[in-house]
Design a protein around this motif. Structure first.
Motif, PDB file in Angstrom:
ATOM      1  N   GLU A   7       0.862  -1.257   0.080  1.00  0.00           N
ATOM      2  CA  GLU A   7      -0.007  -0.040   0.011  1.00  0.00           C
ATOM      3  C   GLU A   7       0.847   1.290   0.101  1.00  0.00           C
ATOM      4  OE1 GLU A   7      -3.589   1.958   2.752  1.00  0.00           O
ATOM      5  OE2 GLU A   7      -2.033   0.874   3.636  1.00  0.00           O
ATOM      6  N   ARG A   8       1.888   1.203   0.855  1.00  0.00           N
ATOM      7  CA  ARG A   8       2.935   2.381   0.821  1.00  0.00           C
ATOM      8  C   ARG A   8       3.429   2.702  -0.356  1.00  0.00           C
ATOM      9  NH1 ARG A   8       6.552   4.744   5.558  1.00  0.00           N
ATOM     10  NH2 ARG A   8       7.127   6.599   4.348  1.00  0.00           N
ATOM     11  N   GLU A  11       0.586   3.774  -3.182  1.00  0.00           N
ATOM     12  CA  GLU A  11      -0.264   4.934  -2.660  1.00  0.00           C
ATOM     13  C   GLU A  11       0.827   6.211  -2.500  1.00  0.00           C
ATOM     14  OE1 GLU A  11      -3.409   5.438  -3.187  1.00  0.00           O
ATOM     15  OE2 GLU A  11      -3.777   3.495  -3.145  1.00  0.00           O
ATOM     16  N   GLU A  12       1.791   6.150  -1.722  1.00  0.00           N
ATOM     17  CA  GLU A  12       2.798   7.143  -1.453  1.00  0.00           C
ATOM     18  C   GLU A  12       3.895   7.325  -2.328  1.00  0.00           C
ATOM     19  OE1 GLU A  12       3.678   7.311   2.831  1.00  0.00           O
ATOM     20  OE2 GLU A  12       2.029   6.468   3.376  1.00  0.00           O
ATOM     21  N   GLU A  13       4.510   6.371  -2.773  1.00  0.00           N
ATOM     22  CA  GLU A  13       5.596   6.342  -3.436  1.00  0.00           C
ATOM     23  C   GLU A  13       5.474   6.724  -5.066  1.00  0.00           C
ATOM     24  OE1 GLU A  13       8.401   6.869  -2.160  1.00  0.00           O
ATOM     25  OE2 GLU A  13       8.095   6.132  -0.084  1.00  0.00           O
ATOM     26  N   GLY A  15       2.184   7.555  -5.898  1.00  0.00           N
ATOM     27  CA  GLY A  15       0.943   8.776  -5.824  1.00  0.00           C
ATOM     28  C   GLY A  15      -0.288   7.923  -6.455  1.00  0.00           C
ATOM     29  N   ARG A  51       3.874  -4.947  -3.666  1.00  0.00           N
ATOM     30  CA  ARG A  51       2.890  -3.947  -4.477  1.00  0.00           C
ATOM     31  C   ARG A  51       1.657  -4.504  -5.226  1.00  0.00           C
ATOM     32  NH1 ARG A  51       5.895  -0.841  -9.037  1.00  0.00           N
ATOM     33  NH2 ARG A  51       5.859  -2.870  -9.709  1.00  0.00           N
TER      34      ARG A  51
END
Length: 71
Positions: A7-8, A11-13, A15, A51
Motif C-alpha cells: 500500500e505504501r 499510494e505514497e511512492e 502517487g 505492491r
C-alpha cells in the motif's frame, strides 16, 4: 505487514499511479535502502510482489475474508 508495504509503495511512492515516474527505478532504490537494515526480504522482486498483493486486494477487510490463515 506485506499488504501495508505494498500500500505504501503504491499510494505514497507512486502517487496511486500504475507505475512510478519513468526511469525512477523506484523498487530498486527502495530495496537498496531497506536491505541493509532489514535483510533480503526487501529485494526489489519481493517489493514488486508486495505492491501486486496490495493491488489485487486493495480493501484490507475484504482480504481477511478471502484468505485463510494457512495462506
Amino acid at each position: 505487514m506485506y499488504w501495508q508495504i505494498g500500500e505504501r509503495i503504491f499510494e505514497e511512492e507512486q502517487g496511486g499511479g500504475e507505475r512510478a515516474e519513468y526511469g525512477s527505478r523506484l523498487l530498486k532504490f527502495l530495496s537498496e535502502k531497506l536491505q541493509p537494515q532489514f535483510s533480503t526480504v526487501f529485494s526489489d522482486r519481493n517489493l514488486a510482489w508486495f505492491r501486486q498483493f496490495y493491488k489485487n486486494f486493495p480493501i484490507v477487510s475484504a482480504l481477511r475474508t478471502q484468505l485463510s490463515w494457512s495462506q
